[in-house]
Design an enzyme around this catalytic site. Structure first.
Site, PDB file in Angstrom:
ATOM      1  N   LYS A  80       0.851  -1.194   0.000  1.00  0.00           N
ATOM      2  CA  LYS A  80       0.000   0.000   0.000  1.00  0.00           C
ATOM      3  C   LYS A  80       0.885   1.243   0.000  1.00  0.00           C
ATOM      4  CE  LYS A  80      -3.837   2.013   2.693  1.00  0.00           C
ATOM      5  NZ  LYS A  80      -4.704   1.797   3.881  1.00  0.00           N
ATOM      6  N   SER A 154      -9.396   1.777   3.201  1.00  0.00           N
ATOM      7  CA  SER A 154      -8.606   2.588   2.284  1.00  0.00           C
ATOM      8  C   SER A 154      -7.610   1.752   1.478  1.00  0.00           C
ATOM      9  CB  SER A 154      -7.867   3.678   3.072  1.00  0.00           C
ATOM     10  OG  SER A 154      -6.943   3.104   3.997  1.00  0.00           O
ATOM     11  N   SER A 178      -9.669  -0.411   7.382  1.00  0.00           N
ATOM     12  CA  SER A 178      -9.135  -0.368   6.017  1.00  0.00           C
ATOM     13  C   SER A 178      -8.518  -1.678   5.557  1.00  0.00           C
ATOM     14  CB  SER A 178      -8.090   0.745   5.903  1.00  0.00           C
ATOM     15  OG  SER A 178      -8.662   2.002   6.154  1.00  0.00           O
TER      16      SER A 178
END
Length: 591
Positions: A80, A154, A178
């Site tokens: 990420k 997210s 997330s």
């Protein structure tokens, strides 16, 4: 050559035993990534060059040849883009915020040292602020099985990369959910470890006191493998904690009381959750209904309390000096944090301590919780139209976990008719991570979930199931309205035993009226599947006093179907006892 998709453990074993090379694995992963990029270009923010990926793979093969034992030999993984990878920009999905780190995050370096091969940095809700995946200037990744729907966030790109088979595992982060919500929507596993179990050195913080780096995998074994590699104390991280694993059987499973099971009208999610509870019970667990009101109250503190100020602090002067560089929705959330006073911070802290004491008492009655990961899912268009309200819905069952220092494991629990995923999350006290993983495997064994749907590569039309009860049945005078729209017979079945059927008076052609009634019976229906566009054109032609509503079938599922206004039964004949329209037509036909 193209290598079939494999999990991390299988890859590491094949490369470690020299049955396959890391180069072969890397070449295959790169080919899949190139192909998927044509239909879904928003997974990655920055990728390691193919030349560098192959060079890293050759280095792994050389280490194996030299006799090294590498637990993640040749396993491709994604990161990420709020987690540092040396030499590649870290953007947190904000181009003006970008910097290029000289060192990788501690967890990333541990993975590389174990033989894993980084492929690139994945998309995310900007500054990890969101649970939906649409708040990025790099585009919105979508649910891999239905591209009209959000991927979840997210950690959007990381979840998609795993679910689409581009990499074996991917790092995400989890502050409010997330690392769990995207796992649910895409039918994969998301491990949110105990706070401090995995180092956060090299992570752009969202709420530094709550942040966790997490992982998405296709199997429980892979999550266990990654945890063994990256878990452990990091003296460079002020929030790191020495491992203190607790081994205990998780036999008592807490679930919300029925009146607290809120799915926001998503009947499919409710049914899938009921099935997941049944699967947990099949493992030998005792299901205990609990009051989750204190957990929900704690969850409200994350975005309705002083922790919003911590989000504002995380971006520091960047919010002040570059406000236009920040996504408007994200900016509105961060700016609210600047107005929170020191007194409010302490008041919120005291309130959380009170709620934590109440939550701790839960563990006297249950060993773990099993909650829906998210109550429902939304289309991307819906999320963009109401970004704050709908995003908050997605955190209904996730936001409290880090605030209350719990570990969590998101697991698949099946798919809706629109192919979007639904999941449950097992939640336990801090340091129950390994016990949760074991419990998760037992649940998956008992659940025996059907295979995931095919990936949505742009040629998948969203379908609607429609129950017909009378003149649209096969062989009846209006059946052509379905065949002309390429409707496909999905099932011949019955309704739940809560309907009455009437022959409408003076109707041409003859039609029935299906009316909900608690003293009704099961009525024969045929269920057809239509494209959304075809369904819409069909509904436009339905004449009063009939209408299209929601019909409950015998198996408890709900589909769209013919219902009737009250005036439809005036002067009509109750034919419920015949069990269906076809039986009535046969009964009134001349001998």
């Amino acid at each position: 050559m193209t290598v079939a998709r494999m999990d991390a453990g299988t890859i590491a074993a094949a490369v470690g035993q020299r049955r396959m090379s890391a180069v072969e694995i890397a070449e295959s992963a790169l080919a899949r990534i190139r192909a998927y990029h044509q239909v879904q270009p928003f997974v990655w923010i920055e990728r390691v060059s193919e030349a560098e990926v192959l060079a890293a793979a050759r280095a792994v093969d050389a280490r194996i040849a030299a006799g090294e034992a590498l637990p993640l030999a040749g396993v491709p993984f994604a990161i990420k883009d709020n987690i540092d990878l040396a030499g590649l920009p870290t953007t947190a999905a904000c181009p003006d915020f970008a910097y290029t780190p000289a060192r990788s995050a501690t967890v990333v370096q541990r993975l590389i040292d174990a033989g894993a091969i980084p492929i690139g940095k994945t998309n995310l809700d900007q500054f990890a602020t969101g649970l939906n995946g649409t708040r990025s200037p790099y585009g919105a990744p979508t649910c891999v099985f239905n591209r009209a729907y959000v991927s979840g966030g997210s950690s959007s790109g990381s979840a998609v990369a795993v679910a689409a088979g581009l990499v074996a595992f991917a790092l995400g982060t989890d502050t409010a959910g997330s690392g769990r919500v995207p796992a649910a929507f895409n039918g994969i596993i998301g491990l949110k470890p105990t706070k401090g179990r995995w180092s956060t050195t090299g992570l752009v913080p969202a709420c530094r006191s709550l942040d966790c780096i997490s992982v998405f995998t296709a199997t429980i074994a892979d999550a266990q493998l990654v945890d063994r590699v990256v878990g452990g104390f990091d003296p460079a991280d002020a929030f790191s904690r020495a491992l203190a694993d607790r081994a205990a059987p998780l036999r008592r499973v807490g679930v919300p009381r029925p009146d607290q099971r809120d799915f926001l009208g998503d009947a499919a999610a409710q049914k899938l959750y009921d099935g997941a509870i049944a699967a947990l019970a099949a493992t030998g667990a005792t299901i205990v209904e609990i009051d989750i009101a204190p957990l929900r109250e704690a969850a409200q503190l994350l975005y309705g309390g002083p922790w919003v100020a911590e989000r504002a602090a995380a971006v520091g002067d960047f919010l002040e000096n570059h406000p236009d560089a920040i996504d408007p929705v994200v900016r509105s959330i961060l700016e609210a944090g600047r107005d929170i006073s020191g007194a409010e911070v302490f008041t919120g802290t005291y309130k959380l301590a009170e709620l934590a004491r109440i939550a701790d008492r839960l563990w006297q009655d249950v060993d773990m919780l099993a909650l829906p990961t998210a109550p429902t899912i939304y289309r991307i268009a819906e999320m963009k139209a109401a970004p704050i309200a709908l995003n908050s819905h997605l955190g209904l069952y996730t936001n409290f976990v880090n605030l209350l220092d719990m570990a969590a494991l998101a697991l698949p629990a099946g798919f809706r008719d629109n192919d979007t995923g639904f999941g449950i999350t097992l939640i336990g006290p801090a340091w129950m991570d390994r016990a949760l993983l074991d419990a998760g495997q037992s649940y998956l064994d008992a659940a025996a979930l059907p295979p995931a749907p095919s990936l949505d590569l742009g040629n998948k039309m969203e379908k609607v199931k429609l129950a017909v009860v009378g003149a649209h049945l096969e062989g009846m005078p209006l059946h052509w309205q379905l065949t002309s729209r390429n409707a496909r017979l999905y099932a011949a079945t019955r309704t739940a035993p809560t309907y009455r059927l009437y022959a409408i008076a003076n109707s041409t052609p003859p039609k029935p009226a299906l009316v909900h009634s608690q003293d009704g019976a099961a009525i024969a229906v045929e269920v057809y599947e239509l494209d959304v566009e075809a369904f819409g054109s069909f509904v436009a032609e339905v004449p009063a006093p009939l209408a299209i509503g929601t019909v409950t079938l015998a198996d408890g599922t709900s589909v769209k179907g013919f219902v009737a206004e009250p005036r439809a039964i005036e002067g009509g004949k109750d034919i419920t006892a015949l069990g269906g329209w076809r039986a009535y037509v046969e009964a009134v036909q001349p001998a």
